[in-house]
Write a protein that holds these residues in place. Structure first.
Motif, PDB file in Angstrom:
ATOM      1  N   GLN B 147      52.671  45.589  44.854  1.00  0.00           N
ATOM      2  CA  GLN B 147      51.350  46.217  44.987  1.00  0.00           C
ATOM      3  C   GLN B 147      50.266  45.171  45.265  1.00  0.00           C
ATOM      4  OE1 GLN B 147      51.481  48.306  41.271  1.00  0.00           O
ATOM      5  NE2 GLN B 147      52.283  50.171  42.199  1.00  0.00           N
ATOM      6  N   ARG B 148      50.419  43.994  44.640  1.00  0.00           N
ATOM      7  CA  ARG B 148      49.458  42.916  44.913  1.00  0.00           C
ATOM      8  C   ARG B 148      49.561  42.462  46.371  1.00  0.00           C
ATOM      9  NH1 ARG B 148      50.162  41.027  39.687  1.00  0.00           N
ATOM     10  NH2 ARG B 148      51.981  39.841  40.328  1.00  0.00           N
ATOM     11  N   GLU B 149      50.803  42.395  46.845  1.00  0.00           N
ATOM     12  CA  GLU B 149      51.009  41.973  48.233  1.00  0.00           C
ATOM     13  C   GLU B 149      50.395  42.996  49.200  1.00  0.00           C
ATOM     14  OE1 GLU B 149      54.654  39.812  50.355  1.00  0.00           O
ATOM     15  OE2 GLU B 149      55.015  41.929  50.000  1.00  0.00           O
ATOM     16  N   LEU B 150      50.574  44.274  48.860  1.00  0.00           N
ATOM     17  CA  LEU B 150      49.977  45.328  49.682  1.00  0.00           C
ATOM     18  C   LEU B 150      48.455  45.165  49.716  1.00  0.00           C
ATOM     19  CD1 LEU B 150      50.187  48.140  51.153  1.00  0.00           C
ATOM     20  CD2 LEU B 150      49.663  49.115  48.930  1.00  0.00           C
ATOM     21  N   ALA B 151      47.863  44.954  48.526  1.00  0.00           N
ATOM     22  CA  ALA B 151      46.404  44.790  48.449  1.00  0.00           C
ATOM     23  C   ALA B 151      45.964  43.602  49.305  1.00  0.00           C
ATOM     24  CB  ALA B 151      45.978  44.601  47.000  1.00  0.00           C
ATOM     25  N   ASN B 152      46.729  42.515  49.259  1.00  0.00           N
ATOM     26  CA  ASN B 152      46.392  41.351  50.094  1.00  0.00           C
ATOM     27  C   ASN B 152      46.495  41.683  51.567  1.00  0.00           C
ATOM     28  OD1 ASN B 152      45.875  39.637  48.007  1.00  0.00           O
ATOM     29  ND2 ASN B 152      47.962  38.836  47.901  1.00  0.00           N
ATOM     30  N   SER B 153      47.550  42.416  51.918  1.00  0.00           N
ATOM     31  CA  SER B 153      47.745  42.696  53.342  1.00  0.00           C
ATOM     32  C   SER B 153      46.665  43.649  53.859  1.00  0.00           C
ATOM     33  CB  SER B 153      49.139  43.275  53.592  1.00  0.00           C
ATOM     34  OG  SER B 153      49.171  44.638  53.272  1.00  0.00           O
ATOM     35  N   LEU B 154      46.100  44.456  52.961  1.00  0.00           N
ATOM     36  CA  LEU B 154      45.021  45.371  53.378  1.00  0.00           C
ATOM     37  C   LEU B 154      43.650  44.708  53.256  1.00  0.00           C
ATOM     38  CD1 LEU B 154      46.231  48.694  51.685  1.00  0.00           C
ATOM     39  CD2 LEU B 154      46.142  48.229  54.131  1.00  0.00           C
ATOM     40  N   HIS B 155      43.648  43.473  52.750  1.00  0.00           N
ATOM     41  CA  HIS B 155      42.406  42.724  52.536  1.00  0.00           C
ATOM     42  C   HIS B 155      41.415  43.507  51.691  1.00  0.00           C
ATOM     43  CE1 HIS B 155      43.865  39.826  55.419  1.00  0.00           C
ATOM     44  NE2 HIS B 155      44.205  40.849  56.183  1.00  0.00           N
ATOM     45  N   LEU B 156      41.921  44.104  50.609  1.00  0.00           N
ATOM     46  CA  LEU B 156      41.035  44.860  49.719  1.00  0.00           C
ATOM     47  C   LEU B 156      40.118  43.874  48.989  1.00  0.00           C
ATOM     48  CD1 LEU B 156      43.335  47.467  47.934  1.00  0.00           C
ATOM     49  CD2 LEU B 156      41.948  47.763  49.969  1.00  0.00           C
ATOM     50  N   GLY B 157      38.858  44.185  48.918  1.00  0.00           N
ATOM     51  CA  GLY B 157      37.933  43.369  48.123  1.00  0.00           C
ATOM     52  C   GLY B 157      38.235  43.598  46.643  1.00  0.00           C
ATOM     53  N   TRP B 158      37.631  42.770  45.771  1.00  0.00           N
ATOM     54  CA  TRP B 158      37.984  42.907  44.351  1.00  0.00           C
ATOM     55  C   TRP B 158      37.574  44.253  43.780  1.00  0.00           C
ATOM     56  CZ3 TRP B 158      34.525  43.713  40.402  1.00  0.00           C
ATOM     57  CH2 TRP B 158      33.188  43.464  40.690  1.00  0.00           C
ATOM     58  N   ARG B 159      36.457  44.822  44.302  1.00  0.00           N
ATOM     59  CA  ARG B 159      36.012  46.113  43.768  1.00  0.00           C
ATOM     60  C   ARG B 159      37.033  47.213  44.058  1.00  0.00           C
ATOM     61  NH1 ARG B 159      29.801  46.735  45.284  1.00  0.00           N
ATOM     62  NH2 ARG B 159      29.536  44.593  44.669  1.00  0.00           N
ATOM     63  N   ARG B 160      37.487  47.248  45.302  1.00  0.00           N
ATOM     64  CA  ARG B 160      38.487  48.270  45.658  1.00  0.00           C
ATOM     65  C   ARG B 160      39.811  47.988  44.978  1.00  0.00           C
ATOM     66  NH1 ARG B 160      38.736  49.167  51.932  1.00  0.00           N
ATOM     67  NH2 ARG B 160      38.538  51.408  51.772  1.00  0.00           N
TER      68      ARG B 160
END
Lengths: 233, 252
Positions: B147-160
């Motif tokens: 899930q962390r890798e997914l968040a990185n790949s989507l370039h989610l900001g810390w708020r999202r």
């Protein structure tokens, strides 16, 4: 188009990628074919900026890439619509967001499933949402890590066709990791054989090589023992 | 339907047994008043406004104490999970504090805060802090590498990332912690009111004991159980209704 130059990557003391240079075919599907443990997924992650190479250069920026993983990686607590919205800019107006989500769902033939949760979808549907999420980012490079490996043969074939159409329509350069020679032949415009952490050979499916010969050649390439010292292409 | 009847069967039989025991005359009415006497006393206390006053007092303390505890425990869990050095600094003191029953702090709290709401609310915070804190910490660490890798790949900001990944991943654990903590705080409050209060259901019981009103003691005890059970049911119902669809673990 050159995307990687002399990239080396190691996990602890185990070198996974040796001096890889990758010159891919633009606006086409570039298959990275290799056996399990050959470093295909690592290569994809280095390209996507998810891993930083120990040496060498990645010529594309992570912002230009979108990744489709082997498992769809939909967040189970978010609806299809909310999962897709994560790929859109945070400040997008709700109406624009809804419109973009509806349009991409239509493209992957899942229109009307906005409010469904991931556990209400079949494996094939979930992977389509994963693909839709990646495409929503309007990437220049679509990086796919064995996305259809866990699906049954019929669904896999359907999704391969869909991918071919989408790639043609959206004009993205796709890097597609697979261990399946048939899949690489079915969708690849260019096939890179990855062996022992090196690109052993590149084939262009448009080449004059007869498909049967190409299949045999690929099989031979995959079965040859790894040669880490070999100078990569 | 039959399941519901079966569930009510045991309490009904217990009541019958209690009434029979009281009627038999084997036990004095002072030691064990009959259920009907207790029911009568319940209505009398309710009509006089005394019961409502004490219930209100206990609920008021639980509400504020529990709210404060949720906020403190959750924010601290967020900080501890975000900053490793803070976790190392707090591990020993928190481990020590966890082993101290909140009621052991009553004498000190009376000295510092007097007999009243402040002492009771502090007891509730002490009693409910750890289940919320520990479960929140466990929950906040439940985000998987994938899930962390997914968040990185989507370039989610810390708020999202916090809103759509981290907090939802932690939600089932947090809910479990909050539910556990509510039970702890309700019980600790009554304990504290038995020792250091001038109102509340615990005080009602200890006051009735002083007046040798066993029927009022039993009314107090049953009211505590009933309110605790009702609030727990209400909480579970609200959780299933609001979060049940998205979190399969919370449906059960």
């Amino acid at each position: 188009m050159l995307i990687l130059s002399r990239v080396r990557f190691a996990f602890a003391h185990h070198t996974v990628l040796h001096d890889i240079t990758l010159d891919v075919r633009e606006d086409g599907i570039n298959c990275l074919l290799g056996a399990s443990g050959g470093g295909k997924s690592t290569l994809l992650r280095v390209t996507a900026g998810l891993l930083v190479p120990d040496e060498g250069t990645v010529h594309i920026t992570p912002e230009d890439c979108a990744v489709v993983f082997q498992d769809p990686r939909l967040l189970p607590w978010l609806t299809v619509e909310e999962n897709l919205a994560l790929a859109l800019p945070a400040r997008l107006e709700r109406r624009q967001r809804d419109r973009a989500v509806a349009a991409i769902l239509e493209e992957v033939q899942l229109a009307g499933l906005q409010k469904h949760l991931p556990d209400e979808l079949s494996g094939g549907m979930a992977q389509r949402v994963g693909l839709a999420r990646a495409l929503l980012r309007r990437p220049r490079f679509l990086l796919m890590d064995e996305p259809f490996a866990a699906l049954d043969a019929i669904t896999r074939s359907e999704l391969q066709q869909m991918l071919l159409e989408l790639i043609r329509r959206q004009r993205v350069t796709c890097l597609f990791v697979t261990h399946d020679i048939n899949e690489a032949l079915a969708i690849g415009d260019a096939i890179f054989v990855l062996r022992g952490g090196c690109v052993a050979e590149r084939f262009d499916t448009g080449d004059s090589l007869d498909p049967r010969r190409l299949r045999e050649r690929l099989r031979e390439q995959l079965l040859e023992p790894p040669e880490p010292e070999k100078v990569p292409s | 339907m039959f399941a519901r009847i079966r569930a009510l069967l045991t309490p009904f039989l217990a009541l019958l047994f209690w009434q029979a025991l009281a009627d038999s005359g084997w036990v004095s009415a002072y030691l064990l008043p009959a259920p009907l006497t207790v029911l009568d006393t319940f209505f009398r206390l309710y009509a006089s406004g005394k019961l409502t006053l004490h219930v209100h007092s206990s609920l008021f303390r639980v509400f504020w104490g529990f709210t404060a505890s949720c906020l403190i425990a959750f924010l601290l869990a967020l900080l501890v999970c975000r900053f490793r050095p803070l976790e190392e600094l707090l591990t020993a003191p928190l481990a020590l504090l966890r082993m101290i029953p909140p009621l052991a702090m009553v004498p000190l709290l009376i000295l510092w805060l007097g007999i009243g709401h402040a002492t009771q609310i502090t007891i509730i915070v002490l009693a409910s802090f750890f289940p919320i804190f520990l479960n929140s910490c466990a929950g906040l660490r439940r985000v998987t590498a994938a899930q962390r890798e997914l968040a990185n790949s989507l370039h989610l900001g810390w708020r999202r990332y916090y809103r759509y990944v981290l907090l939802p991943a932690a939600t089932p654990s947090i809910v479990t912690g909050v539910r556990l903590a509510f039970g702890y705080s309700w019980r600790a409050l009554i304990g504290a009111e038995l020792i250091a209060a001038s109102s509340g259901l615990g005080y009602l019981i200890i006051d009735a004991q002083g007046m040798q009103r066993t029927d009022e003691v039993i009314v107090g005890i049953l009211t505590i159980g009933l309110i605790g059970w009702l609030l727990d049911q209400l909480f579970s119902w609200a959780v299933v209704r609001t979060l049940g669809r998205r979190f399969a673990e919370l449906r059960a």
